[in-house]
Design a protein around this motif. Sequence first.
Motif, mmCIF file in Angstrom:
data_model
loop_
_atom_site.group_PDB
_atom_site.id
_atom_site.type_symbol
_atom_site.label_atom_id
_atom_site.label_comp_id
_atom_site.label_asym_id
_atom_site.label_seq_id
_atom_site.Cartn_x
_atom_site.Cartn_y
_atom_site.Cartn_z
ATOM 1 N N LEU A 1 -9.533 4.471 0.610
ATOM 2 C CA LEU A 1 -8.300 4.245 1.359
ATOM 3 C C LEU A 1 -7.983 5.435 2.265
ATOM 4 O O LEU A 1 -7.601 5.261 3.431
ATOM 5 C CB LEU A 1 -7.140 3.983 0.389
ATOM 6 C CG LEU A 1 -5.803 3.625 1.027
ATOM 7 C CD1 LEU A 1 -5.932 2.348 1.865
ATOM 8 C CD2 LEU A 1 -4.747 3.445 -0.040
ATOM 9 N N THR A 2 -8.188 6.645 1.799
ATOM 10 C CA THR A 2 -7.965 7.838 2.608
ATOM 11 C C THR A 2 -8.922 7.871 3.792
ATOM 12 O O THR A 2 -8.524 8.211 4.918
ATOM 13 C CB THR A 2 -8.150 9.109 1.745
ATOM 14 O OG1 THR A 2 -7.297 9.019 0.606
ATOM 15 C CG2 THR A 2 -7.828 10.363 2.537
ATOM 16 N N GLN A 3 -10.159 7.505 3.602
ATOM 17 C CA GLN A 3 -11.127 7.471 4.696
ATOM 18 C C GLN A 3 -10.722 6.448 5.754
ATOM 19 O O GLN A 3 -10.836 6.709 6.957
ATOM 20 C CB GLN A 3 -12.519 7.143 4.156
ATOM 21 C CG GLN A 3 -13.132 8.243 3.333
ATOM 22 C CD GLN A 3 -14.500 7.850 2.806
ATOM 23 O OE1 GLN A 3 -15.160 6.983 3.353
ATOM 24 N NE2 GLN A 3 -14.929 8.493 1.734
ATOM 25 N N ILE A 4 -10.241 5.281 5.336
ATOM 26 C CA ILE A 4 -9.831 4.240 6.290
ATOM 27 C C ILE A 4 -8.636 4.717 7.108
ATOM 28 O O ILE A 4 -8.588 4.566 8.337
ATOM 29 C CB ILE A 4 -9.499 2.933 5.539
ATOM 30 C CG1 ILE A 4 -10.791 2.344 4.964
ATOM 31 C CG2 ILE A 4 -8.823 1.928 6.465
ATOM 32 C CD1 ILE A 4 -10.564 1.149 4.059
ATOM 33 N N ILE A 5 -7.644 5.326 6.458
ATOM 34 C CA ILE A 5 -6.449 5.808 7.166
ATOM 35 C C ILE A 5 -6.824 6.898 8.158
ATOM 36 O O ILE A 5 -6.323 6.929 9.294
ATOM 37 C CB ILE A 5 -5.393 6.292 6.154
ATOM 38 C CG1 ILE A 5 -4.836 5.080 5.386
ATOM 39 C CG2 ILE A 5 -4.271 7.047 6.855
ATOM 40 C CD1 ILE A 5 -3.943 5.445 4.224
ATOM 41 N N ARG A 6 -7.708 7.813 7.814
ATOM 42 C CA ARG A 6 -8.149 8.875 8.732
ATOM 43 C C ARG A 6 -8.870 8.320 9.947
ATOM 44 O O ARG A 6 -8.800 8.868 11.034
ATOM 45 C CB ARG A 6 -9.063 9.861 8.005
ATOM 46 C CG ARG A 6 -8.335 10.779 7.068
ATOM 47 C CD ARG A 6 -9.297 11.751 6.446
ATOM 48 N NE ARG A 6 -8.629 12.602 5.475
ATOM 49 C CZ ARG A 6 -9.254 13.431 4.672
ATOM 50 N NH1 ARG A 6 -10.590 13.541 4.725
ATOM 51 N NH2 ARG A 6 -8.588 14.163 3.824
ATOM 52 N N ASN A 7 -9.604 7.241 9.792
ATOM 53 C CA ASN A 7 -10.372 6.677 10.902
ATOM 54 C C ASN A 7 -9.506 5.922 11.896
ATOM 55 O O ASN A 7 -9.943 5.664 13.018
ATOM 56 C CB ASN A 7 -11.473 5.764 10.377
ATOM 57 C CG ASN A 7 -12.637 6.549 9.834
ATOM 58 O OD1 ASN A 7 -12.936 7.635 10.319
ATOM 59 N ND2 ASN A 7 -13.288 6.015 8.823
#
Length: 180
Positions: free
Chosen positions: A160-166
């Motif tokens: 989820l953190t990776q998706i939000i950063r992208n």
Amino acid sequence: MRGLVRRDILTRIPTSRTRCVTRHMGSGLGAPLRRCFGGLALALAMVGCSATVNNHGFVPPEEELSAILPGVDTRDSVALTVGEPSATGVIEDNAWFYSAYQVRSFAYRAPEIVDRDIVAIAFDEEGVVEAVERYGLEDGRFVQLSRRVTDNGIGDVTLLTQIIRNFGRINVGDAINGNN
């Protein structure tokens, strides 16, 4: 007590004393069948614990290998004489390898290689045989494998953190126009 005991199966046999012994009056096949099945179970248990030897690979017979002459034979003549190998040189195609080995498995123990035979046929740059060499199990060396794991660099970052950063990296105008 007479109502509890079936007369066709059990009978009372008088003994020299005053009390009676109760004996089973069945067909008489129970004990031999139990012995037969017990022997069969014992035989299966012993077969399950015996060693199994599996053969893998192929090495040409010595007669065929002695027909290969270094400095005379080429790749094509070797292929006609003994056949093409299952393995060749990794970096350069200057050697052919024929290997055969026997693996013994014994019940629950790890399989063990009991015999290994490797034939290496080396070629020069023109494809002419340079040497025919034979190696056995005693020529092998043990190679310790490394258990290290390559770090992936993301640490404790969740999906989820990776998706939000992208989301900040996406340019909607470029995505709609098809620009990369």
